[in-house]
Enzyme design. Structure first.
Site, short mmCIF file in Angstrom:
data_model
loop_
_atom_site.label_atom_id
_atom_site.label_comp_id
_atom_site.label_asym_id
_atom_site.label_seq_id
_atom_site.Cartn_x
_atom_site.Cartn_y
_atom_site.Cartn_z
N ARG A 214 0.88 -1.18 0.00
CA ARG A 214 0.00 0.00 0.00
C ARG A 214 0.91 1.22 0.00
NH1 ARG A 214 -5.40 1.44 3.35
NH2 ARG A 214 -6.16 0.12 1.67
N HIS B 176 -7.27 0.78 -6.59
CA HIS B 176 -7.50 -0.07 -5.41
C HIS B 176 -8.19 -1.37 -5.88
CE1 HIS B 176 -7.78 -1.26 -1.38
NE2 HIS B 176 -8.73 -0.49 -0.94
N GLN C 251 -10.09 -4.09 -3.63
CA GLN C 251 -11.40 -3.68 -3.13
C GLN C 251 -12.49 -4.05 -4.13
OE1 GLN C 251 -12.25 -1.94 -0.06
NE2 GLN C 251 -14.25 -2.67 -0.77
N ARG D 218 -13.48 -8.66 1.69
CA ARG D 218 -12.06 -8.40 1.43
C ARG D 218 -11.24 -9.63 1.80
NH1 ARG D 218 -10.10 -3.25 1.34
NH2 ARG D 218 -8.18 -4.35 0.87
N CYS E 292 -16.50 1.37 0.18
CA CYS E 292 -15.29 0.60 0.49
C CYS E 292 -14.86 0.78 1.95
CB CYS E 292 -14.16 0.97 -0.46
SG CYS E 292 -13.58 2.67 -0.27
N ASP F 190 -17.09 7.14 -2.16
CA ASP F 190 -15.86 6.97 -1.39
C ASP F 190 -15.57 8.32 -0.75
OD1 ASP F 190 -13.42 6.04 -0.38
OD2 ASP F 190 -12.34 6.38 -2.26
N1 NVA Z 1 -9.80 6.74 -1.75
C1 NVA Z 1 -9.47 6.30 -0.42
C2 NVA Z 1 -9.72 4.84 -0.26
C3 NVA Z 1 -9.52 4.30 1.13
C4 NVA Z 1 -9.72 2.82 1.22
C5 NVA Z 1 -8.00 6.64 -0.11
O1 NVA Z 1 -7.16 6.45 -1.00
O2 NVA Z 1 -7.71 7.09 0.99
N1 CP Z 2 -11.29 -0.13 2.10
C1 CP Z 2 -10.03 -0.20 2.57
O1 CP Z 2 -9.09 -0.48 1.84
O2 CP Z 2 -9.92 -0.01 3.91
P1 CP Z 2 -8.56 0.21 4.73
O3 CP Z 2 -8.00 1.55 4.32
O4 CP Z 2 -9.00 0.19 6.16
O5 CP Z 2 -7.62 -0.90 4.42
#
Ligand code: NVA
Ligand code: CP
Length: 308
Positions: free
Chosen positions: A102, A129, A132, A291, A263, A223
């Protein structure tokens, strides 16, 4: 050997196969039959951003499959102090069997994958992502909502939007995206998605009117308006996104039995109202649980397709 960096690199059949594998492992787990395909394997999990679901699902999933997972935050490893990505990739992949990352820039994960001798999984970048979306699609299958999908994505044109675009393009369904002006998805991702859509028959539309997007939709999703790394823009974004909250009034424009997905984490009173969120909480938390199951399917699939 395959990496899972975006859905763009996977065929429709492969995406469905991964989701099916996850569903079958889920069925087994519920019957207390424990799949052990990844016995003695180690998954390295590199986190340069926070996470609840991604961390818990990958770590638990790997354990349930007979393997082990290592949580490596950039505060703990030398990557965070400037050790090159390509060196980190060669070291970690020399000892571990799979890597989940990540991070911020999508190019970081691409570079890591170029130097990795084991499969690399995108656990979220600024651009995509994809894990997800495996869970989201699995949830639609379970709720019998995977046929004739007309999906509406309301909010910021971000990593989630891009992954919805790739899923729609690959599977061939309709996706309407409504964002405020200036927050549309990346034009290069749109171009790619539209090229893929020509073959699959997908319809992907980008607009600035959330009501138009939601009208007649079977699935409505959103989101956060402030993704990780954009915290300083919060005040400005909250003002700009006025009118983009998914609430009962907005949802009433969708089909009568339409479902809402998120998500998570969800920010009530911003991208979604408390009331609407709680009405759809059953499916949203199934989506979160999926997930675990979808990623177990993915890891088993990647292991099987290693080619060694
Ligand atoms: N768009 C959000 C998704 C979190 C799971 C982010 O990148 O923070
Ligand atoms: N939806 C998602 O990826 O959640 P986290 O940021 O908690 O991993």
């Amino acid at each position: 050997m395959r990496h899972f960096l975006t859905l763009k690199d996977f065929t429709k059949e492969e995406i469905l196969e991964i989701v099916e594998t996850g569903l079958s492992i889920k069925k087994n787990l519920k019957a207390k039959i424990y799949n052990q395909e990844l016995k003695n394997q180690t998954l390295a999990m590199v986190f340069e951003k926070s996470s609840t679901r991604t961390r818990v699902s990958f770590e638990t999933g790997m354990f349930q499959l007979g393997g082990h997972a290592l949580f490596l935050s950039n505060r703990d490893i030398h990557l965070g102090r400037g050790e090159p990505v390509k060196d980190t990739a060669r070291v970690i992949s020399g000892m571990c069997d799979m890597v989940m990352i990540r991070t911020f820039e999508h190019s970081m994960i691409e570079e890591f994958a170029r130097y990795s001798s084991v499969p690399v999984i995108n656990g979220l970048t600024d651009s995509y992502h994809p894990v997800q979306l495996l869970a989201d699609y699995m949830t639609l299958v379970e709720y019998g909502m995977d046929k004739n999908i007309v999906a509406a994505y309301v909010g910021d044109g971000n990593n989630m939007t891009h992954s919805w675009m790739m899923l729609a393009a690959k599977l061939g369904f309709e996706l309407r995206i409504a964002t405020p002006k200036g927050y549309e998805p990346d034009s290069r991702v749109l171009e790619d998605a539209l090229t893929i859509a020509k073959e699959s028959g997908a319809v992907i539309k980008v607009m600035n009117d959330p009501k138009e997007a939601v009208s007649g939709a079977t699935v409505v999703t959103t989101d956060t308006w402030v993704s990780m790394g954009q915290e300083e823009e919060k005040e400005e974004r909250v003002k700009t996104f006025e009118g983009f909250m998914v609430d009962d009034a907005m949802m009433s424009l969708a089909q009568k039995d339409a479902r809402f997905l998120h998500c998570l984490p969800a920010y009530r009173g911003l991208e979604v109202s408390e009331e609407l969120f709680e009405k759809h909480s059953e499916i949203v938390f199934s989506e979160a649980e999926n997930r675990l199951h979808a990623q177990k399917g993915l890891m088993v699939w990647l292991d099987k397709n290693r080619g060694d």
